[in-house]
Design a protein around this motif. Structure first.
Motif, PDB file in Angstrom:
ATOM      1  N   ALA A 232       8.530   2.787  -2.776  1.00  0.00           N
ATOM      2  CA  ALA A 232       7.302   3.489  -2.411  1.00  0.00           C
ATOM      3  C   ALA A 232       6.294   3.479  -3.555  1.00  0.00           C
ATOM      4  O   ALA A 232       5.091   3.248  -3.336  1.00  0.00           O
ATOM      5  N   SER A 235       4.288   0.298  -4.012  1.00  0.00           N
ATOM      6  CA  SER A 235       3.613  -0.185  -2.811  1.00  0.00           C
ATOM      7  C   SER A 235       2.146  -0.465  -3.095  1.00  0.00           C
ATOM      8  O   SER A 235       1.533   0.139  -3.982  1.00  0.00           O
ATOM      9  N   TYR A 241       3.266   3.228   1.054  1.00  0.00           N
ATOM     10  CA  TYR A 241       3.933   4.289   0.290  1.00  0.00           C
ATOM     11  C   TYR A 241       4.527   5.330   1.237  1.00  0.00           C
ATOM     12  O   TYR A 241       5.692   5.735   1.087  1.00  0.00           O
ATOM     13  N   TYR A 244       7.682   3.995   3.174  1.00  0.00           N
ATOM     14  CA  TYR A 244       8.933   3.993   2.410  1.00  0.00           C
ATOM     15  C   TYR A 244       9.401   5.416   2.099  1.00  0.00           C
ATOM     16  O   TYR A 244      10.609   5.672   2.052  1.00  0.00           O
ATOM     17  N   THR A 245       8.458   6.331   1.901  1.00  0.00           N
ATOM     18  CA  THR A 245       8.842   7.722   1.657  1.00  0.00           C
ATOM     19  C   THR A 245       9.497   8.325   2.897  1.00  0.00           C
ATOM     20  O   THR A 245      10.494   9.055   2.789  1.00  0.00           O
TER      21      THR A 245
END
Length: 275
Positions: A232, A235, A241, A244-245
């Motif tokens: 993240a 990214s 971001y 992925y978070t």
């Protein structure tokens, strides 16, 4: 262990002793039996965590029977149990080196010895010698490709090698660990991505392999969560971001849920055994 299993174990041990004694001369037979007695005394000491005393008995067993592989393995394990990860002293380093030498000695005599291979990898990991640890986990997996703990630890190593560099880049830019990402400076982010991305991808590959072997390996789930957080921060966009978070949060919850279910199952099993 029930009575039948105890009987079978004792019978198997007795049979092994008879076979081992069959081709020996009188003095060799005496040494053979004395060596096994020393092993038993060492194992008793090992089981009560008296490792120094255990080492004395395992060394005596090896002196009496130099080909006694089990005694050599216990000797190395006794040194390993005395090693304190993170304690920086010459004495502690010497303990680790004795353990490594012992397990290498076992491998010289039994090259496919899985516990010895795994123990060397674990020791190097605990000594924070990550390159050596990675090499030995690779050797372990070459011979035992279904060892889930090896894949898991390779994932842990990947996170260990990427987490600190990311925090250092954040700190250099005045970003706190809790500040949302991605890393705001393009050059810094690109440089970190070049360093960390291949390591993160390899780590995720290994952790997913551990889950293929054991779908309920909650520790692997927890580190997949951590590695997605590494992705993240490198990214290119806020949207990436956040993606992925979100994935990291999902794996974190999955890990917690799996642990909860396993704990509940263990409690239920204990209750059934007691009733």
């Amino acid at each position: 262990m029930n009575r039948t299993r105890k009987f079978l174990w004792k019978s198997g041990t007795a049979a092994a002793l008879v076979l081992g004694l069959g081709s020996l001369g009188c003095q060799d037979k005496i040494n053979y039996l004395k060596a096994r007695n020393e092993l038993n005394r060492g194992v008793n000491a090992f089981s009560r965590s008296d490792y120094s005393f255990a080492i004395e008995h395992f060394e005596k067993a090896i002196e009496l029977d130099p080909e006694f592989l089990e005694a050599r393995q216990y000797l190395a394990s006794s040194y390993m149990m005395q090693y304190v990860p993170g304690a920086e002293s010459l004495e502690n380093e010497a303990v680790a080196e004795n353990a490594l030498a012992g397990f290498l000695d076992v491998l010289d005599r039994s090259e496919d010895n899985e516990p010895a291979l795994a123990s060397i990898a674990i020791l190097y990991f605990n000594m924070k010698r990550m390159e050596d640890a990675r090499d030995w986990y690779a050797k372990l997996l070459e011979k035992f490709p279904e060892n889930k703990d090896a894949y898991y630890t390779l994932g842990v190593i990947a996170w260990t090698e990427t987490y600190q560099p990311r925090l250092m880049v954040r700190a250099s830019l005045g970003m706190k660990p809790e500040d949302p990402g991605p890393i705001k400076d393009d050059d810094a982010r690109h440089g970190l991505a070049e360093l960390n991305l291949p390591v993160v991808e390899e780590g995720l590959k290994n952790l997913n392999r551990a889950l293929e072997i054991d779908p309920e390996h909650d520790n692997s789930m927890a580190y997949i969560n951590l590695l997605y957080r590494e992705l993240a921060d490198i990214s290119e966009t806020k949207e990436e971001y956040e993606k992925y978070t979100t994935m990291a949060n999902e794996w974190s919850m999955k890990s917690l849920d799996t642990r909860k279910k396993k704990a509940e199952a263990a409690t239920a099993e204990t209750f059934q055994d007691e009733s």
